[in-house]
Enzyme design. Structure first.
Site, PDB file in Angstrom:
ATOM      1  N   ASN A   9      59.518  -1.931 -31.033  1.00  0.00           N
ATOM      2  CA  ASN A   9      60.250  -0.996 -30.084  1.00  0.00           C
ATOM      3  C   ASN A   9      59.831  -1.627 -28.774  1.00  0.00           C
ATOM      4  OD1 ASN A   9      60.914   0.732 -28.321  1.00  0.00           O
ATOM      5  ND2 ASN A   9      59.299   2.344 -28.975  1.00  0.00           N
ATOM      6  N   LYS A  11      61.512  -0.730 -26.096  1.00  0.00           N
ATOM      7  CA  LYS A  11      61.301   0.122 -24.847  1.00  0.00           C
ATOM      8  C   LYS A  11      62.348  -0.527 -24.048  1.00  0.00           C
ATOM      9  CE  LYS A  11      56.813   1.645 -26.333  1.00  0.00           C
ATOM     10  NZ  LYS A  11      55.557   2.223 -26.080  1.00  0.00           N
ATOM     11  N   HIS A  95      60.513   9.615 -30.044  1.00  0.00           N
ATOM     12  CA  HIS A  95      59.542   8.902 -29.478  1.00  0.00           C
ATOM     13  C   HIS A  95      58.554   9.746 -28.306  1.00  0.00           C
ATOM     14  CE1 HIS A  95      57.155   5.771 -27.360  1.00  0.00           C
ATOM     15  NE2 HIS A  95      57.060   5.007 -28.467  1.00  0.00           N
ATOM     16  N   GLU A  97      57.487   8.816 -25.581  1.00  0.00           N
ATOM     17  CA  GLU A  97      57.958   8.676 -24.307  1.00  0.00           C
ATOM     18  C   GLU A  97      59.079   9.498 -23.994  1.00  0.00           C
ATOM     19  OE1 GLU A  97      58.054   4.444 -24.469  1.00  0.00           O
ATOM     20  OE2 GLU A  97      55.952   4.500 -24.366  1.00  0.00           O
ATOM     21  N   GLU A 167      52.237   7.837 -34.271  1.00  0.00           N
ATOM     22  CA  GLU A 167      51.996   7.279 -32.778  1.00  0.00           C
ATOM     23  C   GLU A 167      51.069   8.056 -32.117  1.00  0.00           C
ATOM     24  OE1 GLU A 167      54.822   3.930 -32.185  1.00  0.00           O
ATOM     25  OE2 GLU A 167      55.543   5.480 -31.006  1.00  0.00           O
ATOM     26  N   GLY A 173      50.284   1.942 -25.397  1.00  0.00           N
ATOM     27  CA  GLY A 173      50.247   1.121 -24.334  1.00  0.00           C
ATOM     28  C   GLY A 173      48.912   1.170 -23.567  1.00  0.00           C
ATOM     29  N   SER A 213      49.312   0.411 -29.647  1.00  0.00           N
ATOM     30  CA  SER A 213      48.336  -0.810 -29.528  1.00  0.00           C
ATOM     31  C   SER A 213      48.234  -1.602 -30.469  1.00  0.00           C
ATOM     32  CB  SER A 213      47.085  -0.446 -28.977  1.00  0.00           C
ATOM     33  OG  SER A 213      47.203   0.085 -27.510  1.00  0.00           O
TER      34      SER A 213
HETATM   35  P1  13P Z   1      52.372  -0.127 -27.929  1.00  0.00           P
HETATM   36  O1  13P Z   1      52.244  -0.819 -28.985  1.00  0.00           O
HETATM   37  O2  13P Z   1      52.604  -0.780 -26.543  1.00  0.00           O
HETATM   38  O3  13P Z   1      51.207   0.519 -27.809  1.00  0.00           O
HETATM   39  O4  13P Z   1      53.393   0.931 -28.059  1.00  0.00           O
HETATM   40  C1  13P Z   1      53.778   1.572 -29.358  1.00  0.00           C
HETATM   41  C2  13P Z   1      54.884   2.398 -29.363  1.00  0.00           C
HETATM   42  O5  13P Z   1      54.977   3.488 -28.532  1.00  0.00           O
HETATM   43  C3  13P Z   1      55.960   1.947 -30.240  1.00  0.00           C
HETATM   44  O6  13P Z   1      56.926   2.845 -30.463  1.00  0.00           O
END
Ligand code: 13P
Length: 253
Positions: A9, A11, A95, A97, A167, A173, A213
């Site tokens: 992903n 982003k 997601h 976010e 997640e 992150g 992560s």
């Molecule tokens: P990270 O791997 O940067 O923690 O992000 C995970 C994520 O949100 C994947 O959709």
């Protein structure tokens, strides 16, 4: 046998030029890798160019979001028909976010999941608890609500064919990964819920990823868990070496 899905992903990272260069190098790095499925999910602007670069190969393409209507006066939105036409196989939905910054909720996600399935896209449906919910011992309750509402009204066959990504929000992150046994416990819980919703066969087939992560250093242990069928990778999917390292860990797991 569930084939693990490793999905990157991206982003809101990578211009078209950067995205095309990246997948060129990723194809080389992963040539010869078998037994796992790999997908990249670039921003909308790069999807078409990346689709052309991936054509004929075995890396799949996914989008990070979509609207549930086929077309219409919805400024700024992208439809399932548009994603399908350019060669997307997957679409990430719900997601954290999107939920946190753009007001998405389980009801929106449910409409999107249904629209994706109708148009032959495979939804990657994200669920996960926030830190205060985990600390209050509410993880299973929160996850159960998200799964039941986001996937309401789907048949067993539809559930079997989609992907759920667990997640935990506190692991995204932050560099703070869930312990493999904790992630396994939640993934197994999600599978039991899906068995109640769609039957045992659907639950046996559905792929449930872990995200938060994931890095080459922790991937093998996470992916070695019986109910973790791949990873949804953010930061570590933006570099060819680290993403390829995670894919190789899945091959070993
Ligand atoms: P990270 O791997 O940067 O923690 O992000 C995970 C994520 O949100 C994947 O959709």
């Amino acid at each position: 046998m569930r084939i693990p899905l490793l999905a990157g992903n991206w982003k809101m990272y990578k211009t078209v030029t950067e995205a095309v260069e990246f997948v060129r190098r990723l194809k080389e790095a992963l040539s010869g890798v078998r037994g796992v499925e790999v997908a990249v999910c670039p921003p909308f602007t790069a999807l078409y160019a990346v689709a052309r670069e991936l054509a004929g190969g075995n890396i799949a393409l996914g989008a990070q979001n979509m609207y549930w209507v086929e077309e219409g006066a919805y400024t700024g939105e992208v439809s399932p028909v548009m994603l399908k036409e350019i060669g997307c196989r997957y679409v990430i939905l719900g997601h954290s976010e999107r939920r946190q910054y753009f007001g998405e909720n389980d009801e929106n996600v449910n409409a999107k999941v249904k629209a994706a399935l109708k148009h032959g896209l495979v939804p990657i449906v994200c669920v996960g608890e926030r830190l205060e919910e985990r600390e209050a011992g509410q993880t299973e309750e929160v996850i159960a609500g998200q799964v039941r509402r986001s996937l309401a009204g789907l048949s067993g066959a539809e559930l079997a064919g989609l992907v759920v990504a667990y997640e935990p929000v506190w692991a995204i992150g932050t560099g703070r990964t869930a312990l493999p046994e904790d992630a396994q416990q939640v993934n197994a819980f999600i599978r039991r819920l899906l068995a109640e919703m769609g039957g045992r066969e659907a639950a046996r087939q559905v792929r449930i990823q872990y995200g938060g992560s994931v890095k080459p250093e922790n991937a093998a242990e996470l992916l070695g868990q019986p109910d973790i069928d791949g990873a949804l990778v953010g930061g570590a999917s933006l570099k060819v070496d680290s993403f390829a390292g995670i894919v190789r860990a899945a091959v070993r797991g």
